[in-house]
Design a protein around this motif. Structure first.
Motif, PDB file in Angstrom:
ATOM      1  N   ARG A 194       0.849  -1.196   0.000  1.00 57.12           N
ATOM      2  CA  ARG A 194       0.000   0.000   0.000  1.00 57.12           C
ATOM      3  C   ARG A 194       0.878   1.237   0.000  1.00 57.12           C
ATOM      4  N   CYS A 195       0.309   2.342  -0.441  1.00 62.39           N
ATOM      5  CA  CYS A 195       1.014   3.610  -0.310  1.00 62.39           C
ATOM      6  C   CYS A 195      -0.009   4.728  -0.146  1.00 62.39           C
ATOM      7  N   PHE A 196       0.413   5.767   0.533  1.00 60.96           N
ATOM      8  CA  PHE A 196      -0.418   6.969   0.640  1.00 60.96           C
ATOM      9  C   PHE A 196       0.504   8.163   0.787  1.00 60.96           C
ATOM     10  N   ASP A 197      -0.026   9.316   0.420  1.00 60.74           N
ATOM     11  CA  ASP A 197       0.721  10.559   0.523  1.00 60.74           C
ATOM     12  C   ASP A 197       0.195  11.360   1.701  1.00 60.74           C
ATOM     13  N   ALA A 198       1.083  12.031   2.389  1.00 62.42           N
ATOM     14  CA  ALA A 198       0.704  12.929   3.483  1.00 62.42           C
ATOM     15  C   ALA A 198       1.390  14.267   3.255  1.00 62.42           C
ATOM     16  N   ARG A 199       0.653  15.315   3.518  1.00 62.88           N
ATOM     17  CA  ARG A 199       1.185  16.674   3.353  1.00 62.88           C
ATOM     18  C   ARG A 199       1.462  17.256   4.728  1.00 62.88           C
ATOM     19  N   PHE A 200       2.631  17.868   4.861  1.00 60.18           N
ATOM     20  CA  PHE A 200       3.030  18.517   6.097  1.00 60.18           C
ATOM     21  C   PHE A 200       3.197  20.007   5.794  1.00 60.18           C
ATOM     22  N   ASP A 201       2.235  20.807   6.235  1.00 58.29           N
ATOM     23  CA  ASP A 201       2.244  22.235   5.936  1.00 58.29           C
ATOM     24  C   ASP A 201       3.219  22.973   6.849  1.00 58.29           C
ATOM     25  N   PHE A 202       3.868  23.985   6.297  1.00 56.77           N
ATOM     26  CA  PHE A 202       4.736  24.846   7.080  1.00 56.77           C
ATOM     27  C   PHE A 202       3.859  25.848   7.834  1.00 56.77           C
ATOM     28  N   PRO A 203       4.337  26.368   8.972  1.00 56.20           N
ATOM     29  CA  PRO A 203       3.551  27.352   9.724  1.00 56.20           C
ATOM     30  C   PRO A 203       3.198  28.581   8.894  1.00 56.20           C
ATOM     31  N   GLU A 204       4.096  28.963   7.992  1.00 53.44           N
ATOM     32  CA  GLU A 204       3.837  30.064   7.060  1.00 53.44           C
ATOM     33  C   GLU A 204       4.615  29.784   5.780  1.00 53.44           C
ATOM     34  N   PRO A 205       4.181  30.347   4.647  1.00 51.50           N
ATOM     35  CA  PRO A 205       4.896  30.092   3.395  1.00 51.50           C
ATOM     36  C   PRO A 205       6.356  30.528   3.480  1.00 51.50           C
ATOM     37  N   VAL A 206       7.250  29.702   2.929  1.00 52.90           N
ATOM     38  CA  VAL A 206       8.671  30.046   2.928  1.00 52.90           C
ATOM     39  C   VAL A 206       8.981  30.887   1.699  1.00 52.90           C
ATOM     40  N   ARG A 207       9.998  31.748   1.834  1.00 51.04           N
ATOM     41  CA  ARG A 207      10.372  32.638   0.737  1.00 51.04           C
ATOM     42  C   ARG A 207      11.644  32.209   0.042  1.00 51.04           C
ATOM     43  N   GLY A 208      12.290  31.171   0.569  1.00 52.42           N
ATOM     44  CA  GLY A 208      13.536  30.706  -0.018  1.00 52.42           C
ATOM     45  C   GLY A 208      14.131  29.601   0.830  1.00 52.42           C
ATOM     46  N   VAL A 209      15.361  29.218   0.491  1.00 49.41           N
ATOM     47  CA  VAL A 209      16.011  28.089   1.144  1.00 49.41           C
ATOM     48  C   VAL A 209      16.274  28.368   2.622  1.00 49.41           C
ATOM     49  N   THR A 210      16.607  29.609   2.990  1.00 50.22           N
ATOM     50  CA  THR A 210      16.851  29.934   4.399  1.00 50.22           C
ATOM     51  C   THR A 210      15.589  29.723   5.229  1.00 50.22           C
ATOM     52  N   ASP A 211      14.455  30.224   4.748  1.00 50.40           N
ATOM     53  CA  ASP A 211      13.177  29.994   5.440  1.00 50.40           C
ATOM     54  C   ASP A 211      12.862  28.507   5.489  1.00 50.40           C
ATOM     55  N   LEU A 212      13.199  27.787   4.419  1.00 51.30           N
ATOM     56  CA  LEU A 212      12.910  26.358   4.362  1.00 51.30           C
ATOM     57  C   LEU A 212      13.654  25.607   5.461  1.00 51.30           C
ATOM     58  N   ARG A 213      14.903  25.955   5.702  1.00 55.47           N
ATOM     59  CA  ARG A 213      15.674  25.289   6.768  1.00 55.47           C
ATOM     60  C   ARG A 213      14.962  25.414   8.109  1.00 55.47           C
ATOM     61  N   ARG A 214      14.483  26.631   8.420  1.00 57.16           N
ATOM     62  CA  ARG A 214      13.770  26.847   9.688  1.00 57.16           C
ATOM     63  C   ARG A 214      12.480  26.039   9.730  1.00 57.16           C
ATOM     64  N   ALA A 215      11.737  26.039   8.629  1.00 53.96           N
ATOM     65  CA  ALA A 215      10.461  25.318   8.582  1.00 53.96           C
ATOM     66  C   ALA A 215      10.678  23.815   8.736  1.00 53.96           C
ATOM     67  N   MET A 216      11.696  23.269   8.077  1.00 53.96           N
ATOM     68  CA  MET A 216      11.981  21.836   8.199  1.00 53.96           C
ATOM     69  C   MET A 216      12.439  21.499   9.618  1.00 53.96           C
ATOM     70  N   HIS A 217      13.229  22.368  10.219  1.00 51.52           N
ATOM     71  CA  HIS A 217      13.666  22.151  11.600  1.00 51.52           C
ATOM     72  C   HIS A 217      12.454  22.093  12.531  1.00 51.52           C
ATOM     73  N   GLN A 218      11.481  22.982  12.319  1.00 54.77           N
ATOM     74  CA  GLN A 218      10.255  22.977  13.150  1.00 54.77           C
ATOM     75  C   GLN A 218       9.493  21.678  12.967  1.00 54.77           C
ATOM     76  N   LEU A 219       9.384  21.195  11.738  1.00 50.16           N
ATOM     77  CA  LEU A 219       8.681  19.928  11.495  1.00 50.16           C
ATOM     78  C   LEU A 219       9.403  18.753  12.179  1.00 50.16           C
ATOM     79  N   PHE A 220      10.713  18.684  11.998  1.00 50.59           N
ATOM     80  CA  PHE A 220      11.479  17.591  12.595  1.00 50.59           C
ATOM     81  C   PHE A 220      11.424  17.629  14.126  1.00 50.59           C
TER      82      PHE A 220
END
Length: 196
Positions: A165-191
């Motif tokens: 079986r397989c399924f997809d799950a979406r993990f939303d960021f707290p706010e939209p990221v504007r670039g790679v620097t914002d992405l690092r913070r957002a991924m750190h929050q998720l982890f």
């Protein structure tokens, strides 16, 4: 396949082909007549997962030559978009040509493939651990394979597989990221949320 493509501010799609390509010959023979055409775009995940096609889009309209944009041995064609339909991970829908013309590219689009491959190769355990945030679906998600499938300014989509079986799950960021620097913070929050 075009050699290059570009969307104009008006929402037309400029396509560059070898001068002897079939679309160029068809546009040349049509001259002032309207030549209807459909451009199909297939979005394939940059990581190995079951069912790799993430989506398809069809842009239909009228094709004409743009001689002033031609380079030696090549010809530019303009697709004046009349209808757009999209079928992707989020569903199927029609897109208005004006909305297409007004859309801005996602700030992560240029880096998405390398970021997904990096997450998969370098952070596989953390990606798999995100399954613990899924509640009742966590049984499969936390113990089987988890592959990052899509990434945009709004979040991360992961494909969980196991037991055929397989399924997809979406993990939303707290706010939209504007670039790679914002992405690092957002991924750190998720982890961090998954590790707690």
């Amino acid at each position: 396949m075009p050699l290059a493509r570009e969307v104009t501010p008006e929402g037309d799609v400029l396509l560059v082909f070898p001068a002897d390509a079939p679309p160029v010959r068809a546009a040349t023979h049509a001259q002032d007549d309207e030549l209807q055409a459909v451009l199909e775009i297939t979005d394939v995940a940059p990581v190995a997962v079951p069912h790799r096609i993430r989506g398809r889009a069809w842009l239909s309209g009228w094709l004409t030559q743009v001689p002033e944009r031609a380079e030696p041995g090549r010809m530019a064609l303009r697709l004046e978009v009349g209808e757009i339909s999209v079928d992707d991970l989020w569903g199927s829908e029609k897109v208005e040509p004006d909305a297409f013309a007004a859309a801005a590219a996602d700030p992560l689009v240029e880096h998405e493939a390398e970021l997904l491959q990096h997450l998969h190769a370098g952070h596989g355990d953390q990606v798999r651990l995100l399954g613990s945030l899924l509640g009742e679906r966590a049984g499969l998600a936390s113990t089987e394979r988890a592959v990052p499938l899509a990434l945009d300014r709004f979040g991360l989509r992961i494909r969980f597989t196991g037991d055929g079986r397989c399924f997809d799950a979406r993990f939303d960021f707290p706010e939209p990221v504007r670039g790679v620097t914002d992405l690092r913070r957002a991924m750190h929050q998720l982890f961090t949320a998954a590790a707690d």
